[in-house]
Design an enzyme around this catalytic site. Structure first.
Site, PDB file in Angstrom:
ATOM      1  N   ASP A  80       0.846  -1.203   0.000  1.00  0.00           N
ATOM      2  CA  ASP A  80       0.000   0.000   0.000  1.00  0.00           C
ATOM      3  C   ASP A  80       0.881   1.252   0.000  1.00  0.00           C
ATOM      4  O   ASP A  80       1.780   1.395   0.805  1.00  0.00           O
ATOM      5  CB  ASP A  80      -0.881  -0.026   1.270  1.00  0.00           C
ATOM      6  N   GLY A 179      -7.967   8.499   6.785  1.00  0.00           N
ATOM      7  CA  GLY A 179      -8.122   8.802   8.203  1.00  0.00           C
ATOM      8  C   GLY A 179      -9.569   8.875   8.655  1.00  0.00           C
ATOM      9  O   GLY A 179     -10.507   8.576   7.906  1.00  0.00           O
ATOM     10  N   SER A 210     -11.531   4.729   2.111  1.00  0.00           N
ATOM     11  CA  SER A 210     -12.914   4.253   2.056  1.00  0.00           C
ATOM     12  C   SER A 210     -13.445   3.653   3.350  1.00  0.00           C
ATOM     13  O   SER A 210     -14.419   2.891   3.340  1.00  0.00           O
ATOM     14  CB  SER A 210     -13.053   3.241   0.917  1.00  0.00           C
ATOM     15  N   THR A 254      -8.517   2.639   8.501  1.00  0.00           N
ATOM     16  CA  THR A 254      -8.993   3.314   9.720  1.00  0.00           C
ATOM     17  C   THR A 254     -10.042   2.490  10.458  1.00  0.00           C
ATOM     18  O   THR A 254      -9.983   2.360  11.697  1.00  0.00           O
ATOM     19  CB  THR A 254      -9.555   4.700   9.366  1.00  0.00           C
TER      20      THR A 254
HETATM   21  O1  LIG Z   1      -6.660   4.330   1.742  1.00  0.00           O
HETATM   22  C1  LIG Z   1      -6.366   3.657   2.712  1.00  0.00           C
HETATM   23  C2  LIG Z   1      -5.184   2.809   2.696  1.00  0.00           C
HETATM   24  O2  LIG Z   1      -4.425   2.984   1.534  1.00  0.00           O
HETATM   25  C3  LIG Z   1      -7.188   3.616   3.970  1.00  0.00           C
HETATM   26  O3  LIG Z   1      -8.156   4.600   3.994  1.00  0.00           O
HETATM   27  P1  LIG Z   1      -8.957   4.845   5.371  1.00  0.00           P
HETATM   28  O4  LIG Z   1      -8.091   5.749   6.201  1.00  0.00           O
HETATM   29  O5  LIG Z   1     -10.252   5.476   4.982  1.00  0.00           O
HETATM   30  O6  LIG Z   1      -9.141   3.517   6.014  1.00  0.00           O
HETATM   31  O1  LIG Z   2      -3.098   5.209   3.303  1.00  0.00           O
HETATM   32  C1  LIG Z   2      -2.420   4.928   4.279  1.00  0.00           C
HETATM   33  C2  LIG Z   2      -2.771   3.700   5.066  1.00  0.00           C
HETATM   34  O2  LIG Z   2      -3.898   3.979   5.865  1.00  0.00           O
HETATM   35  C3  LIG Z   2      -1.583   3.225   5.863  1.00  0.00           C
HETATM   36  O3  LIG Z   2      -1.208   4.200   6.784  1.00  0.00           O
HETATM   37  P1  LIG Z   2       0.123   3.978   7.706  1.00  0.00           P
HETATM   38  O4  LIG Z   2       1.254   4.543   6.949  1.00  0.00           O
HETATM   39  O5  LIG Z   2      -0.202   4.688   8.985  1.00  0.00           O
HETATM   40  O6  LIG Z   2       0.287   2.481   7.898  1.00  0.00           O
HETATM   41 ZN   LIG Z   3      -4.593   4.972   0.765  1.00  0.00          ZN
END
Ligand SMILES: O=C(CO)COP(=O)(O)O
Ligand SMILES: O=C[C@H](O)COP(=O)(O)O
Ligand SMILES: [Zn+2]
Ligand SMILES: [Zn+2]
Length: 305
Positions: A80, A179, A210, A254
């Site tokens: 990710d 977030g 999302s 989140t």
């Molecule tokens: O886009 C996300 C991870 O790449 C997560 O999004 P959220 O913060 O809405 O869960």
């Molecule tokens: O888009 C980001 C993801 O929610 C991951 O966030 P993080 O870098 O805190 O693991």
């Molecule tokens: Zn993301």
């Protein structure tokens, strides 16, 4: 079974359903994701950010890979928000079957160049690639994006970007943000924009940011001693409409963070004398599983494995 992201997302786009891409940071989150997918016969993507890789490393990746290989539903392990070519290659060496190169914070031509490099290398190894065009608000893995600097994806630019990079799926900025604070009240999702891009591109589209940030979980977080402000997430109806128009990968981090924390806080509040880690961390799996199940039902991936 452990598969590539393309193996999961191409059928999802064609079948007009979304597949949850859930972030993991430990064993319990991973178990909740994959066990729930197994129970509901749903394909699923488990994703690790660079922060999660720093935290859990190959140990955590191996937990995901092992659970995925033993699962009877399709599971992909996805990087990710990979911030560089090197990061993407490192993830592939760790056993990831899908990688994101997020160069959306660079100028358009640089994003194309960086993305194309990753696509060529990943495809040579049979690995799928996600890229991003446009800029979400909120905090991303490597940069804080002020709302004023966020910009939505231009449909014509998206066509040019995909043609010149060969990316397998594309994250688009459509009004979501990362977030727990996605705007005051229900975030505005630009469905017209999604539907324009859907008409122009046949590859699976990705919605970041999302999480639904359900009021019930937010209340339980507060009731168990947590502190959180006016938290809002994306509405189920917005997600359902988006999956009918090309959105095939739906990112959720989140919600699982909140659910895991609620599970732990509730145990510690109810049983202050408890210090068995299995009793402290174990119940959170059920809290997360309920969140994951709801998302899979909203996205329509239940029974699609
Ligand atoms: O886009 C996300 C991870 O790449 C997560 O999004 P959220 O913060 O809405 O869960
Ligand atoms: O888009 C980001 C993801 O929610 C991951 O966030 P993080 O870098 O805190 O693991
Ligand atoms: Zn993301
Ligand atoms: Zn990004």
């Amino acid at each position: 079974m452990l598969v590539t992201g393309k193996d999961i997302l191409v059928p999802a786009r064609a079948g007009k359903y979304g597949v949850g891409a859930f972030n993991t940071n430990n064993m319990e989150i991973t178990q909740a994701i994959i066990h729930t997918a197994e129970r509901l016969r749903s394909p699923v993507m488990v994703q690790m950010s660079e922060g999660a890789i720093k935290y859990g490393g190959q140990d955590l990746a191996n937990i995901v890979i092992d659970l995925a290989q033993r699962a009877t539903v399709p599971v992909a392990l996805h990087l990710d928000h990979g911030s560089s070519y090197e990061s993407a290659l490192k993830a592939i060496k760790m056993g990831f079957t899908s990688v994101m190169i997020d160069a959306s914070h660079h100028p358009f031509e640089e994003n194309i160049h960086e993305t194309r490099r990753v696509v060529e290398a990943a495809h040579a190894m049979g690995i799928s690639v996600e890229a991003e065009l446009g800029r979400l608000g909120g905090i991303e893995e490597h940069v804080v994006v002020d709302e004023k600097d966020a910009f939505l994806t231009d449909p014509q630019e998206a066509v040019q970007f995909v043609e010149q990079t060969g990316t397998d799926y594309l994250a688009i900025a459509i009004g979501t943000s990362h977030g727990a604070y996605k705007g005051k009240g229900r975030p505005f999702i630009d469905h017209e924009r999604i539907e324009k891009i859907e008409q122009l591109l046949s590859i699976p589209l990705v919605a970041h940011g999302s999480s639904g940030v359900p009021a019930e979980i937010v209340q339980r977080f507060r009731d168990s001693g947590g502190e959180i402000g006016d938290a809002f997430g994306i509405a189920d109806e917005d997600l359902q409409r988006a999956t009918q128009h090309g959105i095939a990968k739906v990112n959720v981090d989140t919600d699982l963070r909140l659910a895991m924390t609620v599970g732990v806080r509730e145990v510690l509040k109810a049983t202050p004398k408890e210090f068995d880690p299995r009793k402290v961390f174990g119940p959170a799996r059920e809290v997360m599983s309920q969140i994951i199940e709801h998302k899979m039902r909203v996205l329509g991936s239940v029974g699609k494995a």
